[in-house]
Design a protein around this motif. Structure first.
Motif, PDB file in Angstrom:
ATOM      1  N   TYR A 142      -6.573   2.769  -6.450  1.00 37.87           N
ATOM      2  CA  TYR A 142      -5.993   3.431  -7.626  1.00 37.87           C
ATOM      3  C   TYR A 142      -4.512   3.708  -7.396  1.00 37.87           C
ATOM      4  O   TYR A 142      -3.679   3.439  -8.268  1.00 37.87           O
ATOM      5  CB  TYR A 142      -6.725   4.731  -7.930  1.00 37.87           C
ATOM      6  CG  TYR A 142      -6.161   5.426  -9.149  1.00 37.87           C
ATOM      7  CD1 TYR A 142      -6.548   5.040 -10.426  1.00 37.87           C
ATOM      8  CD2 TYR A 142      -5.206   6.436  -9.027  1.00 37.87           C
ATOM      9  CE1 TYR A 142      -6.008   5.649 -11.562  1.00 37.87           C
ATOM     10  CE2 TYR A 142      -4.659   7.046 -10.147  1.00 37.87           C
ATOM     11  CZ  TYR A 142      -5.068   6.650 -11.407  1.00 37.87           C
ATOM     12  OH  TYR A 142      -4.514   7.239 -12.520  1.00 37.87           O
ATOM     13  N   TYR A 143      -4.163   4.279  -6.231  1.00 36.00           N
ATOM     14  CA  TYR A 143      -2.773   4.582  -5.942  1.00 36.00           C
ATOM     15  C   TYR A 143      -1.916   3.312  -5.923  1.00 36.00           C
ATOM     16  O   TYR A 143      -0.765   3.328  -6.360  1.00 36.00           O
ATOM     17  CB  TYR A 143      -2.642   5.273  -4.584  1.00 36.00           C
ATOM     18  CG  TYR A 143      -3.270   6.634  -4.502  1.00 36.00           C
ATOM     19  CD1 TYR A 143      -3.368   7.464  -5.616  1.00 36.00           C
ATOM     20  CD2 TYR A 143      -3.768   7.112  -3.286  1.00 36.00           C
ATOM     21  CE1 TYR A 143      -3.946   8.724  -5.526  1.00 36.00           C
ATOM     22  CE2 TYR A 143      -4.339   8.373  -3.185  1.00 36.00           C
ATOM     23  CZ  TYR A 143      -4.432   9.175  -4.301  1.00 36.00           C
ATOM     24  OH  TYR A 143      -4.999  10.415  -4.210  1.00 36.00           O
ATOM     25  N   GLU A 144      -2.464   2.237  -5.417  1.00 35.77           N
ATOM     26  CA  GLU A 144      -1.693   1.012  -5.222  1.00 35.77           C
ATOM     27  C   GLU A 144      -1.556   0.181  -6.492  1.00 35.77           C
ATOM     28  O   GLU A 144      -0.522  -0.450  -6.714  1.00 35.77           O
ATOM     29  CB  GLU A 144      -2.350   0.172  -4.128  1.00 35.77           C
ATOM     30  CG  GLU A 144      -1.539  -1.010  -3.655  1.00 35.77           C
ATOM     31  CD  GLU A 144      -2.183  -1.712  -2.475  1.00 35.77           C
ATOM     32  OE1 GLU A 144      -1.769  -2.845  -2.183  1.00 35.77           O
ATOM     33  OE2 GLU A 144      -3.105  -1.147  -1.849  1.00 35.77           O
ATOM     34  N   LEU A 170      -7.970   5.768 -14.477  1.00 31.90           N
ATOM     35  CA  LEU A 170      -8.795   6.390 -13.440  1.00 31.90           C
ATOM     36  C   LEU A 170     -10.272   6.137 -13.732  1.00 31.90           C
ATOM     37  O   LEU A 170     -11.070   5.891 -12.815  1.00 31.90           O
ATOM     38  CB  LEU A 170      -8.518   7.890 -13.373  1.00 31.90           C
ATOM     39  CG  LEU A 170      -9.209   8.674 -12.257  1.00 31.90           C
ATOM     40  CD1 LEU A 170      -8.817   8.136 -10.889  1.00 31.90           C
ATOM     41  CD2 LEU A 170      -8.868  10.161 -12.356  1.00 31.90           C
ATOM     42  N   LEU A 171     -10.643   6.163 -14.999  1.00 31.12           N
ATOM     43  CA  LEU A 171     -12.017   5.846 -15.386  1.00 31.12           C
ATOM     44  C   LEU A 171     -12.335   4.377 -15.111  1.00 31.12           C
ATOM     45  O   LEU A 171     -13.438   4.042 -14.673  1.00 31.12           O
ATOM     46  CB  LEU A 171     -12.223   6.170 -16.869  1.00 31.12           C
ATOM     47  CG  LEU A 171     -12.087   7.647 -17.261  1.00 31.12           C
ATOM     48  CD1 LEU A 171     -12.222   7.802 -18.776  1.00 31.12           C
ATOM     49  CD2 LEU A 171     -13.125   8.493 -16.541  1.00 31.12           C
ATOM     50  N   VAL A 172     -11.362   3.494 -15.375  1.00 26.89           N
ATOM     51  CA  VAL A 172     -11.553   2.071 -15.068  1.00 26.89           C
ATOM     52  C   VAL A 172     -11.752   1.881 -13.569  1.00 26.89           C
ATOM     53  O   VAL A 172     -12.638   1.133 -13.134  1.00 26.89           O
ATOM     54  CB  VAL A 172     -10.347   1.241 -15.558  1.00 26.89           C
ATOM     55  CG1 VAL A 172     -10.467  -0.212 -15.105  1.00 26.89           C
ATOM     56  CG2 VAL A 172     -10.235   1.308 -17.077  1.00 26.89           C
ATOM     57  N   TYR A 173     -10.920   2.561 -12.783  1.00 31.04           N
ATOM     58  CA  TYR A 173     -11.055   2.475 -11.319  1.00 31.04           C
ATOM     59  C   TYR A 173     -12.422   2.966 -10.857  1.00 31.04           C
ATOM     60  O   TYR A 173     -13.062   2.344 -10.003  1.00 31.04           O
ATOM     61  CB  TYR A 173      -9.953   3.288 -10.652  1.00 31.04           C
ATOM     62  CG  TYR A 173     -10.216   3.551  -9.187  1.00 31.04           C
ATOM     63  CD1 TYR A 173     -10.044   2.549  -8.242  1.00 31.04           C
ATOM     64  CD2 TYR A 173     -10.659   4.807  -8.759  1.00 31.04           C
ATOM     65  CE1 TYR A 173     -10.309   2.785  -6.893  1.00 31.04           C
ATOM     66  CE2 TYR A 173     -10.915   5.052  -7.422  1.00 31.04           C
ATOM     67  CZ  TYR A 173     -10.742   4.040  -6.493  1.00 31.04           C
ATOM     68  OH  TYR A 173     -11.023   4.270  -5.171  1.00 31.04           O
ATOM     69  N   LEU A 207       0.273  -9.932  -5.789  1.00 35.71           N
ATOM     70  CA  LEU A 207      -0.968 -10.390  -5.162  1.00 35.71           C
ATOM     71  C   LEU A 207      -2.063  -9.349  -5.277  1.00 35.71           C
ATOM     72  O   LEU A 207      -3.196  -9.661  -5.664  1.00 35.71           O
ATOM     73  CB  LEU A 207      -0.715 -10.734  -3.693  1.00 35.71           C
ATOM     74  CG  LEU A 207      -1.933 -11.215  -2.899  1.00 35.71           C
ATOM     75  CD1 LEU A 207      -2.516 -12.479  -3.522  1.00 35.71           C
ATOM     76  CD2 LEU A 207      -1.563 -11.440  -1.433  1.00 35.71           C
ATOM     77  N   ARG A 208      -1.739  -8.114  -4.954  1.00 32.26           N
ATOM     78  CA  ARG A 208      -2.737  -7.041  -5.016  1.00 32.26           C
ATOM     79  C   ARG A 208      -3.191  -6.812  -6.457  1.00 32.26           C
ATOM     80  O   ARG A 208      -4.369  -6.587  -6.725  1.00 32.26           O
ATOM     81  CB  ARG A 208      -2.137  -5.756  -4.450  1.00 32.26           C
ATOM     82  CG  ARG A 208      -3.146  -4.627  -4.298  1.00 32.26           C
ATOM     83  CD  ARG A 208      -4.103  -4.943  -3.157  1.00 32.26           C
ATOM     84  NE  ARG A 208      -4.882  -3.780  -2.811  1.00 32.26           N
ATOM     85  CZ  ARG A 208      -6.192  -3.664  -3.036  1.00 32.26           C
ATOM     86  NH1 ARG A 208      -6.856  -4.647  -3.608  1.00 32.26           N
ATOM     87  NH2 ARG A 208      -6.844  -2.582  -2.664  1.00 32.26           N
ATOM     88  N   PHE A 209      -2.264  -6.879  -7.394  1.00 28.26           N
ATOM     89  CA  PHE A 209      -2.606  -6.678  -8.792  1.00 28.26           C
ATOM     90  C   PHE A 209      -3.551  -7.769  -9.287  1.00 28.26           C
ATOM     91  O   PHE A 209      -4.543  -7.479  -9.962  1.00 28.26           O
ATOM     92  CB  PHE A 209      -1.334  -6.673  -9.650  1.00 28.26           C
ATOM     93  CG  PHE A 209      -0.740  -5.309  -9.823  1.00 28.26           C
ATOM     94  CD1 PHE A 209      -0.896  -4.606 -11.002  1.00 28.26           C
ATOM     95  CD2 PHE A 209      -0.029  -4.713  -8.795  1.00 28.26           C
ATOM     96  CE1 PHE A 209      -0.346  -3.345 -11.165  1.00 28.26           C
ATOM     97  CE2 PHE A 209       0.528  -3.454  -8.945  1.00 28.26           C
ATOM     98  CZ  PHE A 209       0.371  -2.765 -10.140  1.00 28.26           C
ATOM     99  N   CYS A 259       0.809  -1.221   0.000  1.00 28.94           N
ATOM    100  CA  CYS A 259       0.000   0.000   0.000  1.00 28.94           C
ATOM    101  C   CYS A 259       0.846   1.277   0.000  1.00 28.94           C
ATOM    102  O   CYS A 259       0.399   2.323  -0.475  1.00 28.94           O
ATOM    103  CB  CYS A 259      -0.965  -0.005   1.187  1.00 28.94           C
ATOM    104  SG  CYS A 259      -0.160   0.013   2.795  1.00 28.94           S
ATOM    105  N   LYS A 260       2.087   1.219   0.518  1.00 34.27           N
ATOM    106  CA  LYS A 260       2.925   2.413   0.552  1.00 34.27           C
ATOM    107  C   LYS A 260       4.038   2.390  -0.492  1.00 34.27           C
ATOM    108  O   LYS A 260       4.374   3.432  -1.070  1.00 34.27           O
ATOM    109  CB  LYS A 260       3.523   2.599   1.952  1.00 34.27           C
ATOM    110  CG  LYS A 260       2.467   2.959   2.999  1.00 34.27           C
ATOM    111  CD  LYS A 260       3.082   3.263   4.339  1.00 34.27           C
ATOM    112  CE  LYS A 260       1.989   3.634   5.355  1.00 34.27           C
ATOM    113  NZ  LYS A 260       2.551   3.911   6.701  1.00 34.27           N
ATOM    114  N   PHE A 261       4.604   1.216  -0.737  1.00 33.36           N
ATOM    115  CA  PHE A 261       5.747   1.165  -1.642  1.00 33.36           C
ATOM    116  C   PHE A 261       5.340   1.131  -3.109  1.00 33.36           C
ATOM    117  O   PHE A 261       6.061   1.638  -3.964  1.00 33.36           O
ATOM    118  CB  PHE A 261       6.618  -0.043  -1.321  1.00 33.36           C
ATOM    119  CG  PHE A 261       7.426   0.118  -0.063  1.00 33.36           C
ATOM    120  CD1 PHE A 261       7.294   1.241   0.733  1.00 33.36           C
ATOM    121  CD2 PHE A 261       8.328  -0.853   0.322  1.00 33.36           C
ATOM    122  CE1 PHE A 261       8.038   1.397   1.898  1.00 33.36           C
ATOM    123  CE2 PHE A 261       9.084  -0.710   1.477  1.00 33.36           C
ATOM    124  CZ  PHE A 261       8.937   0.414   2.268  1.00 33.36           C
TER     125      PHE A 261
END
Length: 349
Positions: A291-293, A259-262, A324-326, A28-30
């Motif tokens: 979105y940021y991550e 951003l539109l997809v998000y 994993l997040r992706f 979440c931060k890196f």
């Protein structure tokens, strides 16, 4: 390696990951920090792949700093966590392991700090700034965590503001390019606002335990309602405006498209689970967090790859680090897309 030999290693690595709170900051931060690296590289017009060794050094420097602050937080919070009924990772454990870990962090951080200073004095000062902010936030007698607004600003600076600006300055130093002052300003304001929202969310989540332990965080002093309104109507608008400025300065289309997809994905989740994303609400989906991550780094890697095909390997590296997040997001996007297509086909039929 046999199973008998592997078991102690797995136990050690698991203990290390728990004490360092890796799950709290790794992705979440890196991931957003590396996204800023890619975005800054876009401004230089140069490929990122040749900078891979330096990128890994930056990641190592951030990891060492994050481990340091995680350990000193738990170390200095033991009495307060016990009074507030909160779990502490160092409670009832030997002091030897965290002490050795802190010494390793300080030694490695010193070496990396000297290297960053040699890259550019600004980079060295920004890296030092994170360590100073971390230390002032947790360590007595300063212990800004218990000093209201100063603690909030200290945490936001150490965890977001300094690392993000360090990333920009290192890209400029490593590519021997001059990045726009407006880029530094937009990234700095955005990072500070993100950091403020993050620490306010953490303090809101801990407000009852902190009040029980007598810890005077800014949220316990001003009240949860005031903190939420401040985050919603002051911090978040500044964050959005600053990030919008970053997108304008970058002049890239991919971040806008994703951003539109998000936004479409959030609407899908809202309709599916009847729970909208929240600006500052514990135990809920945080607006723009995904979105940021996920989408922010992906957008600029795609922009780089369109200009320099070799940077397609950067995407492979990023997926290796934060896959994993992706994959979770990708599966959800695929599922949402299939449901939408089925619904359209059923209406047409």
């Amino acid at each position: 390696m046999s199973r008998v030999q592997a078991a102690p290693l797995q136990g050690f690595s698991g203990q290390l990951a728990e004490i360092a709170r890796v799950q709290d900051w790794w992705s979440c931060k890196f991931s957003p920090v590396l996204a800023t690296f890619y975005a800054s590289a876009c401004l230089t017009g140069l490929p990122v792949w040749p900078l891979l060794p330096q990128l890994l050094l930056l990641l190592l420097g951030l990891t060492v700093g994050a481990t340091y602050v995680s350990v000193i937080n738990d170390w200095t919070d033991q009495a307060d966590d016990h009074a507030g009924g909160k779990y502490n990772r160092l409670a009832n454990k030997s002091r030897a392991f965290p002490t050795i870990l802190l010494l390793l962090c300080l030694g490695t951080g010193l070496v990396l700090g000297i290297y960053f200073w040699r890259c550019s004095p600004l980079s060295g000062l920004l890296y030092l700034g994170s360590w100073v902010a971390f230390s002032c936030y947790s360590l007595p007698p300063i212990r800004l965590k218990k000093r209201g607004l100063a603690g909030v600003l200290s945490d936001a600076a150490g965890s977001h503001f300094f690392p993000q600006l360090l990333t920009v300055s290192l890209v400029a130093a490593w590519t021997d390019q001059t990045l726009p002052t407006l880029w530094y300003a937009a990234v700095g304001v955005w990072a500070l606002a993100c950091g403020l929202r993050n620490i306010l969310l953490h303090q809101l989540d801990d407000v009852e335990a902190d009040a029980q332990a007598g810890v005077t965080t800014w949220v316990t002093l001003r009240g949860a309602r005031f903190a939420q309104r401040f985050g919603q109507f002051v911090v978040f608008p500044v964050e959005v405006l600053a990030f919008g400025s970053m997108l304008v300065i970058s002049q890239q289309l991919w971040p806008v498209l994703l951003l539109l997809v998000y936004a479409g994905l959030e609407v899908f989740k809202w309709r599916l689970w009847s729970s909208p994303p929240m600006v500052l609400q514990p135990n809920s989906r945080i607006m723009l967090g995904e979105y940021y991550e996920v989408f922010y780094p992906l957008a600029f890697v795609l922009a780089l790859s369109a200009r320099h095909p070799i940077d397609g390997w950067v995407l492979a590296l990023h997926l290796l680090l934060f896959g994993l997040r992706f994959w979770q997001t990708l599966r959800l996007v695929g599922w949402a897309g299939s449901l939408v297509v089925r619904k359209i086909l059923s209406r047409v039929g």
